[in-house]
Design an enzyme around this catalytic site. Structure first.
Site, PDB file in Angstrom:
ATOM      1  N   CYS A  47       0.807  -1.234   0.000  1.00  0.00           N
ATOM      2  CA  CYS A  47       0.000   0.000   0.000  1.00  0.00           C
ATOM      3  C   CYS A  47       0.835   1.277   0.000  1.00  0.00           C
ATOM      4  O   CYS A  47       0.430   2.289  -0.585  1.00  0.00           O
ATOM      5  CB  CYS A  47      -0.927   0.031   1.225  1.00  0.00           C
ATOM      6  SG  CYS A  47      -1.631  -1.580   1.640  1.00  0.00           S
ATOM      7  N   CYS A  50       1.647   3.697  -3.152  1.00  0.00           N
ATOM      8  CA  CYS A  50       0.667   4.642  -3.694  1.00  0.00           C
ATOM      9  C   CYS A  50       0.141   5.607  -2.635  1.00  0.00           C
ATOM     10  O   CYS A  50      -0.116   6.772  -2.914  1.00  0.00           O
ATOM     11  CB  CYS A  50      -0.516   3.887  -4.302  1.00  0.00           C
ATOM     12  SG  CYS A  50      -0.030   2.920  -5.741  1.00  0.00           S
ATOM     13  N   HIS A  51      -0.071   5.113  -1.401  1.00  0.00           N
ATOM     14  CA  HIS A  51      -0.725   5.957  -0.388  1.00  0.00           C
ATOM     15  C   HIS A  51       0.272   6.653   0.541  1.00  0.00           C
ATOM     16  O   HIS A  51      -0.132   7.519   1.318  1.00  0.00           O
ATOM     17  CB  HIS A  51      -1.694   5.113   0.455  1.00  0.00           C
ATOM     18  CG  HIS A  51      -2.808   4.529  -0.360  1.00  0.00           C
ATOM     19  ND1 HIS A  51      -3.895   5.262  -0.763  1.00  0.00           N
ATOM     20  CD2 HIS A  51      -2.982   3.291  -0.873  1.00  0.00           C
ATOM     21  CE1 HIS A  51      -4.709   4.498  -1.487  1.00  0.00           C
ATOM     22  NE2 HIS A  51      -4.171   3.296  -1.568  1.00  0.00           N
ATOM     23  N   MET A  88      -6.973   1.400  -8.459  1.00  0.00           N
ATOM     24  CA  MET A  88      -6.465   0.615  -7.331  1.00  0.00           C
ATOM     25  C   MET A  88      -6.681  -0.871  -7.623  1.00  0.00           C
ATOM     26  O   MET A  88      -7.782  -1.275  -8.005  1.00  0.00           O
ATOM     27  CB  MET A  88      -7.209   1.007  -6.051  1.00  0.00           C
ATOM     28  CG  MET A  88      -6.952   0.016  -4.953  1.00  0.00           C
ATOM     29  SD  MET A  88      -7.017   0.700  -3.326  1.00  0.00           S
ATOM     30  CE  MET A  88      -7.261  -0.804  -2.393  1.00  0.00           C
ATOM     31  N   HIS A 331       5.784  11.316 -10.851  1.00  0.00           N
ATOM     32  CA  HIS A 331       5.883   9.856 -10.760  1.00  0.00           C
ATOM     33  C   HIS A 331       6.882   9.290 -11.775  1.00  0.00           C
ATOM     34  O   HIS A 331       8.056   9.208 -11.501  1.00  0.00           O
ATOM     35  CB  HIS A 331       4.491   9.237 -10.908  1.00  0.00           C
ATOM     36  CG  HIS A 331       4.440   7.796 -10.580  1.00  0.00           C
ATOM     37  ND1 HIS A 331       4.511   7.320  -9.291  1.00  0.00           N
ATOM     38  CD2 HIS A 331       4.348   6.705 -11.358  1.00  0.00           C
ATOM     39  CE1 HIS A 331       4.469   6.002  -9.293  1.00  0.00           C
ATOM     40  NE2 HIS A 331       4.368   5.610 -10.554  1.00  0.00           N
ATOM     41  N   HIS A 374       0.178   7.632 -16.866  1.00  0.00           N
ATOM     42  CA  HIS A 374       1.202   6.710 -16.346  1.00  0.00           C
ATOM     43  C   HIS A 374       2.029   6.228 -17.541  1.00  0.00           C
ATOM     44  O   HIS A 374       1.704   5.224 -18.165  1.00  0.00           O
ATOM     45  CB  HIS A 374       0.529   5.524 -15.631  1.00  0.00           C
ATOM     46  CG  HIS A 374       1.510   4.654 -14.898  1.00  0.00           C
ATOM     47  ND1 HIS A 374       2.243   3.677 -15.524  1.00  0.00           N
ATOM     48  CD2 HIS A 374       1.897   4.626 -13.594  1.00  0.00           C
ATOM     49  CE1 HIS A 374       3.026   3.081 -14.634  1.00  0.00           C
ATOM     50  NE2 HIS A 374       2.830   3.631 -13.451  1.00  0.00           N
TER      51      HIS A 374
HETATM   52 FE1  DHE Z   1       6.584   1.069 -10.844  1.00  0.00          FE
HETATM   53  C1  DHE Z   1       8.764   2.552 -13.066  1.00  0.00           C
HETATM   54  C2  DHE Z   1       6.901   3.712  -8.757  1.00  0.00           C
HETATM   55  C3  DHE Z   1       3.950  -0.111  -9.000  1.00  0.00           C
HETATM   56  C4  DHE Z   1       6.638  -1.817 -12.628  1.00  0.00           C
HETATM   57  N1  DHE Z   1       7.573   2.846 -10.941  1.00  0.00           N
HETATM   58  C5  DHE Z   1       8.441   3.258 -11.939  1.00  0.00           C
HETATM   59  C6  DHE Z   1       8.997   4.540 -11.568  1.00  0.00           C
HETATM   60  C7  DHE Z   1       8.470   4.855 -10.349  1.00  0.00           C
HETATM   61  C8  DHE Z   1       7.586   3.797  -9.950  1.00  0.00           C
HETATM   62  C9  DHE Z   1       8.764   6.091  -9.532  1.00  0.00           C
HETATM   63  C10 DHE Z   1      10.001   5.327 -12.380  1.00  0.00           C
HETATM   64  C11 DHE Z   1      11.396   4.831 -12.105  1.00  0.00           C
HETATM   65  C12 DHE Z   1      12.443   5.519 -12.959  1.00  0.00           C
HETATM   66  O1  DHE Z   1      12.247   5.663 -14.168  1.00  0.00           O
HETATM   67  O2  DHE Z   1      13.481   5.899 -12.413  1.00  0.00           O
HETATM   68  N2  DHE Z   1       5.580   1.692  -9.166  1.00  0.00           N
HETATM   69  C13 DHE Z   1       5.889   2.802  -8.471  1.00  0.00           C
HETATM   70  C14 DHE Z   1       4.999   2.938  -7.334  1.00  0.00           C
HETATM   71  O3  DHE Z   1       5.081   3.784  -6.412  1.00  0.00           O
HETATM   72  C15 DHE Z   1       3.899   1.965  -7.524  1.00  0.00           C
HETATM   73  C16 DHE Z   1       2.716   2.710  -8.089  1.00  0.00           C
HETATM   74  C17 DHE Z   1       3.364   1.291  -6.264  1.00  0.00           C
HETATM   75  C18 DHE Z   1       4.385   0.522  -5.445  1.00  0.00           C
HETATM   76  O4  DHE Z   1       4.079   0.170  -4.316  1.00  0.00           O
HETATM   77  O5  DHE Z   1       5.494   0.277  -5.894  1.00  0.00           O
HETATM   78  C19 DHE Z   1       4.510   1.078  -8.610  1.00  0.00           C
HETATM   79  N3  DHE Z   1       5.491  -0.677 -10.812  1.00  0.00           N
HETATM   80  C20 DHE Z   1       4.454  -0.932  -9.999  1.00  0.00           C
HETATM   81  C21 DHE Z   1       3.884  -2.228 -10.275  1.00  0.00           C
HETATM   82  O6  DHE Z   1       2.911  -2.770  -9.667  1.00  0.00           O
HETATM   83  C22 DHE Z   1       4.621  -2.801 -11.438  1.00  0.00           C
HETATM   84  C23 DHE Z   1       3.689  -2.942 -12.643  1.00  0.00           C
HETATM   85  C24 DHE Z   1       5.205  -4.189 -11.145  1.00  0.00           C
HETATM   86  C25 DHE Z   1       6.000  -4.193  -9.883  1.00  0.00           C
HETATM   87  O7  DHE Z   1       7.186  -3.983  -9.933  1.00  0.00           O
HETATM   88  O8  DHE Z   1       5.407  -4.319  -8.829  1.00  0.00           O
HETATM   89  C26 DHE Z   1       5.674  -1.715 -11.661  1.00  0.00           C
HETATM   90  N4  DHE Z   1       7.520   0.472 -12.555  1.00  0.00           N
HETATM   91  C27 DHE Z   1       7.457  -0.781 -13.072  1.00  0.00           C
HETATM   92  C28 DHE Z   1       8.346  -0.857 -14.218  1.00  0.00           C
HETATM   93  C29 DHE Z   1       8.942   0.403 -14.377  1.00  0.00           C
HETATM   94  C30 DHE Z   1       8.413   1.225 -13.302  1.00  0.00           C
HETATM   95  C31 DHE Z   1       8.539  -2.094 -15.094  1.00  0.00           C
HETATM   96  C32 DHE Z   1       9.985   0.817 -15.417  1.00  0.00           C
HETATM   97  C33 DHE Z   1       9.328   1.147 -16.725  1.00  0.00           C
HETATM   98  C34 DHE Z   1      10.328   1.339 -17.853  1.00  0.00           C
HETATM   99  O9  DHE Z   1      10.018   0.896 -18.985  1.00  0.00           O
HETATM  100  O10 DHE Z   1      11.399   1.916 -17.640  1.00  0.00           O
END
Ligand code: DHE
Length: 557
Positions: A47, A50-51, A88, A331, A374
């Site tokens: 959680c 996001c929160h 969510m 983000h 996003h």
């Molecule tokens: Fe991510 C990128 C944060 C959930 C897969 N994600 C990012 C970035 C951030 C971020 C800040 C950019 C990084 C950068 O470029 O330096 N992600 C978050 C969260 O805060 C969030 C919403 C909730 C959490 O608790 O983490 C979250 N993210 C997810 C997922 O549920 C995903 C789908 C699978 C997982 O890892 O849990 C996921 N995020 C990704 C991926 C990228 C990403 C694959 C990079 C994308 C790219 O092509 O460069």
């Protein structure tokens, strides 16, 4: 008020506001010690991203005690179990939380959040390990493979990285990483893959080894999402492969590490004041980071304060930081085609901010007209009609928008939406969109859409017309119900995230799935759209992000 109506009201409001009548239904909640311990961990794992750790909200709404108590356990349980149209996830529906865990979390978020732990340089140093010293590593690539076409595939829930040969399509090694591993980036030369876990563990894999392995690791903080490397080579010096930067959610900070060894060099706190209202924000988390190609700088996005920091790393001990007021809550994002402008989603405000990294100022702030942009890194197209454009999808709407990014040759289109298209069917759920100069198409996923059919399709957009021209369904073998060890039945979440091979002729995606059920990498021809290969292996558990060495080195998307 009837329970159904209360839930509908909570969902409709998006911010989970409730009526006074609902407040009257509340009862005091309490948790015993064991429950508190378990719930704190689940909150952190599922959680807080996001929160917020302090529950002040960002991508998701704030969960202050007054609000959650007013909603009551039953409303909260329903939302946690089923998810919301705003994006969510339905934690119960997806099989990630049981009914009992859902109830526990509904009660937990009505209590005061415990103070999260701090971390010092001394703590960090204790965790630092050079597993293979620099002089014991290969002097040249071993194994005779085309290592620049390797893919690093995040195996999220098992905390591992699969290194897959993009030419031969075999898994060369599976390497341990941090908890709920999030992303990886490569060094400028491509030799090292730097991985960040949600627990702040950074690790580095040497791709020159016959069987790539971790060569160093360190726990930089307690909660992190981003990592990148220094990529500047010019009149101010050659920083290729020299430094690594980690962006921490908690403690909110920037951690600079030595590139070849991960030795910690510098911590900078990002706790600061919101750019607009000037409120002090302890939880000012580091979101996306990219390395500038124009200056020895990282572009660092501070989520809660709404500032973009251009962090000059020339003097590691005494960094210079240019703070640019942008928008809350920053983000994810990526470069435009010229790699001069960085476009980042302020997703809770439905805006995209374009930062000019040469002039070091805001180039434009664009309202996307839809709920929660996003982009991942977004997508770049050199359009005949509009000139260079960059696109993003949305978590909470079916819009894909394209923004003009060339103020010099196409000033009328610059920092404006030039085209909006709709993915078929209702609702959003898109997480990633990607393309490559070697493909005629853009690919978009939609794993968070509540509709099973829409959730399990890939959406193909023609770069020439910017229209959705085809949908590719997830193969039938992954569509049924699968049994987990506790006897429950789960459906596998649809394709998530895309990456291309080095020449762009193939696009790879993965069936996200469940941590006990091996899934697969789906490899499509990026121009004929035929499914060329399905790479299956019992070690492929929850494959999420995919990163090709050549494309990550040069930021191609
Ligand atoms: Fe991510 C990128 C944060 C959930 C897969 N994600 C990012 C970035 C951030 C971020 C800040 C950019 C990084 C950068 O470029 O330096 N992600 C978050 C969260 O805060 C969030 C919403 C909730 C959490 O608790 O983490 C979250 N993210 C997810 C997922 O549920 C995903 C789908 C699978 C997982 O890892 O849990 C996921 N995020 C990704 C991926 C990228 C990403 C694959 C990079 C994308 C790219 O092509 O460069």
């Amino acid at each position: 008020m009837k329970m159904k109506a209360k839930i509908a009201l909570a969902l409709m409001s998006g911010t989970l506001l409730l009526s006074q009548q609902a407040a009257a239904d509340t009862k005091a909640v309490s948790l015993n010690e064991a429950e508190l311990k378990e719930a704190t961990q689940v909150y952190f794992d599922r959680c807080a991203g996001c929160h917020g750790m302090l529950r002040k909200g960002a991508l998701g709404p704030e969960l202050g005690e007054a609000k959650t108590k007013a909603m009551g356990t039953q409303v909260l349980e329903t939302i946690i179990f089923n998810g919301t149209p705003g994006g969510m996830p339905g934690w119960g529906k997806s099989g990630e939380l049981t009914k009992a865990e859902t109830n526990l979390m509904a009660r937990y978020i009505q209590t005061t959040p415990p103070p999260p732990p701090e971390k010092s340089m001394a703590d960090m140093k204790k965790s630092w390990k050079v597993l293979i010293p620099v002089d014991k590593r290969p002097a040249k690539p071993e194994g005779g493979r085309n290592w620049k076409n390797y893919f690093g595939i995040i195996l999220r829930d098992v905390g591992k990285i699969a290194i897959v040969d993009g030419d031969k399509k075999d898994i060369i090694s599976v390497v341990d990483s941090g908890f709920a591993t999030h992303i990886l980036r490569t060094s400028k030369s491509g030799r090292y893959m730097y991985v960040i876990g949600r627990d702040g563990k950074a690790s580095m894999i040497d791709l020159w080894m016959k069987k790539p392995e971790n060569v160093a690791e360190i726990r930089t903080c307690n909660d992190a999402r981003s990592i990148d490397t220094s990529k500047y080579n010019g009149p101010k010096g050659n920083y290729d492969d020299k430094l690594v930067v980690v962006g921490c959610y908690w403690p909110p900070s920037i951690v600079v590490l030595d590139g070849p060894t991960l030795e910690p060099k510098k911590i900078v706190s990002t706790a600061s004041y919101t750019y607009d209202t000037g409120e002090y924000t302890r939880e000012a988390r580091v979101a996306a980071i990219v390395a500038s190609h124009h200056d020895p700088e990282w572009v660092i996005n501070i989520k809660e304060t709404g500032q973009v920091w251009l962090y000059d790393y020339e003097d590691v001990a005494n960094p210079k930081i240019t703070m640019i007021d942008a928008e809350r809550f920053l983000h994810d994002g990526g470069w435009d085609l010229s790699k001069r402008y960085f476009l980042v989603a302020a997703n809770a405000k439905n805006k995209v901010v374009a930062v000019d990294t040469v002039e070091k100022k805001i180039a434009g702030i664009i309202e996307t007209g839809a709920n929660k942009p996003h982009p991942g890194r977004g997508v770049n197209v050199d359009s005949k009609k509009y000139g260079p454009i960059w696109g993003t999808g949305h978590i909470g709407a079916n819009s894909i928008v394209f923004i003009g990014t060339d103020p010099e040759k196409h000033p009328d289109n610059a920092w404006k939406i030039v085209k909006t298209i709709k993915l078929p069917g209702k609702g959003g759920g898109n997480l990633f969109i990607k393309s490559h100069p070697g493909s005629k198409y853009i690919f978009a996923d939609r794993p968070l859409n509540p509709d099973r059919k829409l959730q399990t399709q890939i959406y193909v957009i023609d770069k020439a017309t910017l229209e959705v021209v085809k949908t590719l369904p997830m193969p039938d073998e992954f569509r049924g119900e699968f049994k987990t060890s506790d006897g429950s039945k789960v459906k596998l979440r649809g394709p998530v995230h895309f990456e291309f091979n080095a020449d762009g002729s193939e696009v790879w995606t993965t069936v996200w799935g469940h941590k006990e059920i091996p899934t697969a990498i789906l490899v499509y021809d990026s121009n004929t759209l035929k499914l060329k290969t399905t790479i299956k292996d019992k070690r492929l558990l929850t494959p999420t992000g995919k990163f090709n060495v050549a494309n990550t080195m040069d930021d191609i998307y």
